[in-house]
Enzyme design. Structure first.
Site, PDB file in Angstrom:
ATOM      1  N   ASP A  52     -29.328  61.049  68.506  1.00 29.22           N
ATOM      2  CA  ASP A  52     -30.514  61.763  68.985  1.00 29.22           C
ATOM      3  C   ASP A  52     -31.262  62.376  67.799  1.00 29.22           C
ATOM      4  O   ASP A  52     -32.336  62.961  67.965  1.00 29.22           O
ATOM      5  CB  ASP A  52     -30.176  62.794  70.070  1.00 29.22           C
ATOM      6  CG  ASP A  52     -29.230  63.882  69.604  1.00 29.22           C
ATOM      7  OD1 ASP A  52     -28.736  63.801  68.463  1.00 29.22           O
ATOM      8  OD2 ASP A  52     -28.972  64.821  70.392  1.00 29.22           O
ATOM      9  N   SER A  53     -30.717  62.172  66.577  1.00 29.83           N
ATOM     10  CA  SER A  53     -31.475  62.495  65.358  1.00 29.83           C
ATOM     11  C   SER A  53     -32.751  61.659  65.285  1.00 29.83           C
ATOM     12  O   SER A  53     -33.633  61.954  64.469  1.00 29.83           O
ATOM     13  CB  SER A  53     -30.614  62.259  64.109  1.00 29.83           C
ATOM     14  OG  SER A  53     -30.038  60.965  64.142  1.00 29.83           O
ATOM     15  N   ASP A  91     -26.001  58.481  71.590  1.00 28.01           N
ATOM     16  CA  ASP A  91     -25.981  59.918  71.888  1.00 28.01           C
ATOM     17  C   ASP A  91     -26.541  60.176  73.275  1.00 28.01           C
ATOM     18  O   ASP A  91     -27.587  59.615  73.650  1.00 28.01           O
ATOM     19  CB  ASP A  91     -26.872  60.664  70.887  1.00 28.01           C
ATOM     20  CG  ASP A  91     -26.064  61.369  69.817  1.00 28.01           C
ATOM     21  OD1 ASP A  91     -24.892  61.705  70.076  1.00 28.01           O
ATOM     22  OD2 ASP A  91     -26.607  61.577  68.722  1.00 28.01           O
ATOM     23  N   LYS A 120     -21.827  59.550  72.999  1.00 29.95           N
ATOM     24  CA  LYS A 120     -21.386  60.767  72.289  1.00 29.95           C
ATOM     25  C   LYS A 120     -22.060  61.968  72.944  1.00 29.95           C
ATOM     26  O   LYS A 120     -23.249  61.892  73.287  1.00 29.95           O
ATOM     27  CB  LYS A 120     -21.765  60.691  70.804  1.00 29.95           C
ATOM     28  CG  LYS A 120     -21.401  61.974  70.041  1.00 29.95           C
ATOM     29  CD  LYS A 120     -21.429  61.797  68.539  1.00 29.95           C
ATOM     30  CE  LYS A 120     -22.785  61.822  67.904  1.00 29.95           C
ATOM     31  NZ  LYS A 120     -23.550  63.079  68.122  1.00 29.95           N
ATOM     32  N   GLU A 122     -22.066  66.555  72.848  1.00 25.66           N
ATOM     33  CA  GLU A 122     -21.752  67.705  71.998  1.00 25.66           C
ATOM     34  C   GLU A 122     -21.031  68.800  72.770  1.00 25.66           C
ATOM     35  O   GLU A 122     -21.339  69.051  73.937  1.00 25.66           O
ATOM     36  CB  GLU A 122     -23.050  68.278  71.400  1.00 25.66           C
ATOM     37  CG  GLU A 122     -23.771  67.294  70.510  1.00 25.66           C
ATOM     38  CD  GLU A 122     -25.036  67.865  69.868  1.00 25.66           C
ATOM     39  OE1 GLU A 122     -25.308  69.075  70.020  1.00 25.66           O
ATOM     40  OE2 GLU A 122     -25.749  67.081  69.211  1.00 25.66           O
ATOM     41  N   GLU A 189     -19.228  68.133  62.373  1.00 23.79           N
ATOM     42  CA  GLU A 189     -20.445  68.288  61.562  1.00 23.79           C
ATOM     43  C   GLU A 189     -20.486  69.656  60.892  1.00 23.79           C
ATOM     44  O   GLU A 189     -20.300  70.704  61.541  1.00 23.79           O
ATOM     45  CB  GLU A 189     -21.693  68.103  62.460  1.00 23.79           C
ATOM     46  CG  GLU A 189     -22.988  68.258  61.665  1.00 23.79           C
ATOM     47  CD  GLU A 189     -24.222  67.718  62.378  1.00 23.79           C
ATOM     48  OE1 GLU A 189     -24.100  67.092  63.452  1.00 23.79           O
ATOM     49  OE2 GLU A 189     -25.332  67.930  61.832  1.00 23.79           O
TER      50      GLU A 189
HETATM   51  O1  KIV Z   1     -27.792  62.346  66.057  1.00 23.86           O
HETATM   52  C1  KIV Z   1     -27.125  62.056  65.057  1.00 23.86           C
HETATM   53  O2  KIV Z   1     -27.560  61.342  64.151  1.00 23.86           O
HETATM   54  C2  KIV Z   1     -25.772  62.607  64.972  1.00 23.86           C
HETATM   55  C3  KIV Z   1     -25.102  62.524  63.641  1.00 23.86           C
HETATM   56  C4  KIV Z   1     -25.654  63.554  62.741  1.00 23.86           C
HETATM   57  C5  KIV Z   1     -23.621  62.614  63.770  1.00 23.86           C
HETATM   58  O3  KIV Z   1     -25.274  63.130  65.909  1.00 23.86           O
END
Ligand code: KIV
Length: 278
Positions: A52-53, A91, A120, A122, A189
């Protein structure tokens, strides 16, 4: 009906766990599109994270909170088309799994239908029920502890986490809870190397670090950071392997100058009526 088959070199969640048992480090990078996913897979990356980056490096938002399911499904579909044999992890965006376990299952299902092979999410305590249910219905889950960017407003910024002994103890307990809930791997992280190494030693499942030192079972970086696609100084935990931002600016500047000076297109880039060809 023919039975499905995975290629012999396919990276699966089971293989990722097996790498920890064999002492092989796991390599993970982010991608948001098809050509990048192809390049990462060809270079031998084990796990491609549709992070989600993308909210930051693709859409230009200040936080990851703004990205939603529609965008994540779109990017996951593009990455999955080019990622084989790497494992594709997508994510779950902010508020796609926190509201209810049912919503988490429905949204994770959408990401798997788009080509993700795991999701993934959080945090620990409030999302453990969702993790358990996702694993129960057949969706592999990667956890994410330490600096969890979707909680940036509670954390008060992107600071180093788990500095105090009690926070390090909570990190270890949360990691064990996520393992017990069925996660196959865990991102750590921006935490000090020492607690990250302790968590790594305590778990059966692999840890994948970003700013968590060398003692993790694998490493992940945001591709745009490690390739220098953004201007300005990188975070301490990022190693810059290229300066593609500068390369692109130089190349495009040269193109601008060539067009304005009439140097492009030259004869070798030009068709002629009498040559009849390609
Ligand atoms: O969204 C992302 O790129 C991440 C990484 C920083 C692990 O969660």
């Amino acid at each position: 009906m023919s039975s499905g088959r995975l290629s012999a070199d396919k990276v699966t969640t089971v293989r990722v766990v097996g790498k920890k048992q064999k002492g092989e480090r796991i390599v993970c990078l982010t991608a948001y599109d098809y050509p990048t996913a192809r390049l990462l897979a060809a270079a031998g990356v084990d796990v491609i994270l549709v992070g989600d980056s993308a909210a930051n490096v693709f859409y230009g938002h200040a936080t990851t909170l703004a990205i939603g399911m529609e965008e994540m499904v779109y990017h996951t579909r593009a990455v999955a088309a080019g990622a084989q044999p790497a494992l594709v992890v997508a994510d779950m965006p902010f508020m796609s799994y926190q509201v209810s376990v049912e919503a988490a299952v429905e949204n994770a299902g959408r990401l798997l239908k788009a080509g993700a092979e795991a999701v993934k999410l959080e945090g620990a305590g409030p999302v453990l029920d969702a993790v358990r249910r996702l694993v129960e219905v057949g969706i592999p889950v990667m956890g994410h502890l330490g600096l969890t960017p979707q909680s940036v407003h509670r954390l008060g910024g992107y600071r180093l986490q788990a500095r105090r002994a009690e926070d390090q103890q909570r990190l270890l307990e949360d990691a064990q809870r996520l393992q017990d809930a069925g996660c196959f791997a865990l991102v750590l992280e921006k935490v000090p190397a020492e607690p990250a190494a302790r968590v790594t030693k305590a778990l059966r499942i692999p840890t994948i670090g970003i700013g968590a030192g060398p003692g993790c079972d694998g490493q992940v970086l945001v591709l745009h950071d490690m390739l220098g696609l953004f201007e300005g100084p990188a975070f301490k935990f990022v190693k810059r392997y290229a300066e593609l931002g500068e390369d692109i600016r130089r190349a495009v500047g040269q193109y601008c100058a060539d067009v304005r000076a009439g140097r492009f297109p030259a004869d070798e880039h030009t068709f002629h009526a009498d040559a009849g060809g390609q």
